[in-house]
Design a protein around this motif. Structure first.
Motif, PDB file in Angstrom:
ATOM      1  N   GLN A  65      12.279 -13.293  -1.350  1.00 35.42           N
ATOM      2  CA  GLN A  65      11.046 -13.625  -0.647  1.00 35.42           C
ATOM      3  C   GLN A  65      10.099 -12.438  -0.790  1.00 35.42           C
ATOM      4  N   TYR A  66       8.870 -12.758  -1.172  1.00 38.11           N
ATOM      5  CA  TYR A  66       7.855 -11.722  -1.346  1.00 38.11           C
ATOM      6  C   TYR A  66       7.115 -11.493  -0.044  1.00 38.11           C
ATOM      7  N   LYS A  67       6.917 -10.234   0.307  1.00 32.68           N
ATOM      8  CA  LYS A  67       6.141  -9.881   1.498  1.00 32.68           C
ATOM      9  C   LYS A  67       4.798  -9.282   1.101  1.00 32.68           C
ATOM     10  N   LYS A  68       4.802  -8.504   0.017  1.00 27.91           N
ATOM     11  CA  LYS A  68       3.579  -7.944  -0.555  1.00 27.91           C
ATOM     12  C   LYS A  68       3.892  -7.598  -2.006  1.00 27.91           C
ATOM     13  N   PRO A  69       2.882  -7.470  -2.847  1.00 25.06           N
ATOM     14  CA  PRO A  69       3.169  -7.268  -4.272  1.00 25.06           C
ATOM     15  C   PRO A  69       3.619  -5.856  -4.615  1.00 25.06           C
ATOM     16  N   LEU A  70       4.482  -5.788  -5.603  1.00 25.33           N
ATOM     17  CA  LEU A  70       4.774  -4.540  -6.277  1.00 25.33           C
ATOM     18  C   LEU A  70       3.705  -4.379  -7.345  1.00 25.33           C
ATOM     19  N   ARG A  71       3.267  -3.140  -7.556  1.00 30.51           N
ATOM     20  CA  ARG A  71       2.199  -2.902  -8.526  1.00 30.51           C
ATOM     21  C   ARG A  71       2.560  -1.734  -9.434  1.00 30.51           C
ATOM     22  N   TYR A  72       1.882  -1.691 -10.561  1.00 26.63           N
ATOM     23  CA  TYR A  72       2.110  -0.649 -11.551  1.00 26.63           C
ATOM     24  C   TYR A  72       2.000   0.737 -10.921  1.00 26.63           C
ATOM     25  N   ARG A  73       2.926   1.599 -11.303  1.00 26.40           N
ATOM     26  CA  ARG A  73       3.031   3.000 -10.879  1.00 26.40           C
ATOM     27  C   ARG A  73       3.592   3.184  -9.474  1.00 26.40           C
ATOM     28  N   MET A  74       3.897   2.111  -8.775  1.00 31.20           N
ATOM     29  CA  MET A  74       4.577   2.280  -7.493  1.00 31.20           C
ATOM     30  C   MET A  74       5.975   2.833  -7.769  1.00 31.20           C
ATOM     31  N   ARG A  75       6.535   3.491  -6.779  1.00 29.86           N
ATOM     32  CA  ARG A  75       7.907   3.997  -6.864  1.00 29.86           C
ATOM     33  C   ARG A  75       8.666   3.470  -5.643  1.00 29.86           C
ATOM     34  N   PRO A  76       9.017   2.179  -5.675  1.00 28.40           N
ATOM     35  CA  PRO A  76       9.711   1.582  -4.526  1.00 28.40           C
ATOM     36  C   PRO A  76      11.178   1.968  -4.471  1.00 28.40           C
ATOM     37  N   ARG A  77      11.808   1.602  -3.361  1.00 29.18           N
ATOM     38  CA  ARG A  77      13.244   1.799  -3.150  1.00 29.18           C
ATOM     39  C   ARG A  77      13.863   0.441  -2.861  1.00 29.18           C
ATOM     40  N   ILE A  78      14.988   0.182  -3.480  1.00 32.59           N
ATOM     41  CA  ILE A  78      15.723  -1.034  -3.173  1.00 32.59           C
ATOM     42  C   ILE A  78      16.991  -0.651  -2.421  1.00 32.59           C
TER      43      ILE A  78
END
Length: 140
Positions: A65-78
Motif C-alpha cells: 500500500q502506497y502512502k506517499k511516493p518514493l522519488r529519485y535520490r531519496m534514501r529510504p529505509r525498509i
C-alpha cells in the motif's frame, strides 16, 4: 516470543523512476526482496539455507500500500518483520520510511510456502524451519 526485525537503507536510482519522478510500482517487490535477503542474512533464513534443506519457498502472496511516493535520490529505509505462524509459511511485513522526515511511505506483506524438490506443497513445517523457529523463539 521473540520479535525478529531487520532494516536496510537503499538509494532510489534514476532507472527506477517514471516521467513523474515517482518510483515505478514494479520496483517495490524488488525492495521487499532486498529486505528478505537482509533478514535472511541476519537470522539464517536465507534462500540457500532453504534450498540446502531440500525446499523451495516461492511467494504466493505479495501486496503493498502506497502512502506517499518514493522519488529519485531519496534514501529510504525498509523495515522487515517476521510474523510468527504455526502454518508451513514464512510471513513478512514491510514498512518503508523516508529517512529525512521519518514519514511512512509504504507498507506491505508477503507470504511464502514450502515446496519439496518435486514441487509438491509441504503442509507441515520442514524440520529445518521448525528448528529455526525454536532457535529464534518464535513458537510457543
Amino acid at each position: 516470543m521473540s520479535e525478529l526485525k531487520a532494516s536496510k537503507e537503499f538509494e532510489i536510482r534514476f532507472s527506477e523512476v517514471d516521467s513523474m519522478d515517482f518510483v515505478w510500482h514494479g520496483s517495490y517487490p524488488l525492495y521487499f526482496e532486498d529486505a528478505r535477503e537482509a533478514f535472511g542474512a541476519n537470522y539464517g533464513l536465507d534462500y540457500m539455507t532453504i534450498f540446502n534443506a531440500g525446499c523451495y519457498a516461492p511467494l504466493v502472496e505479495l501486496n503493498f500500500q502506497y502512502k506517499k511516493p518514493l522519488r529519485y535520490r531519496m534514501r529510504p529505509r525498509i523495515d522487515i518483520s517476521y510474523e510468527p505462524t504455526e502454518a508451513a509459511k514464512i510471513i513478512f511485513n514491510y514498512e518503508i520510511y523516508d529517512t529525512e522526515d521519518k514519514s511512512l511511505i509504504a507498507t506491505g506483506r508477503s507470504v511464502q510456502v514450502f515446496l519439496d524438490r518435486d514441487y509438491r506443497l509441504l503442509w507441515e513445517n520442514p524440520p529445518f524451519y521448525e528448528a529455526w523457529k525454536k532457535k529464534w523463539k518464535v513458537v510457543e
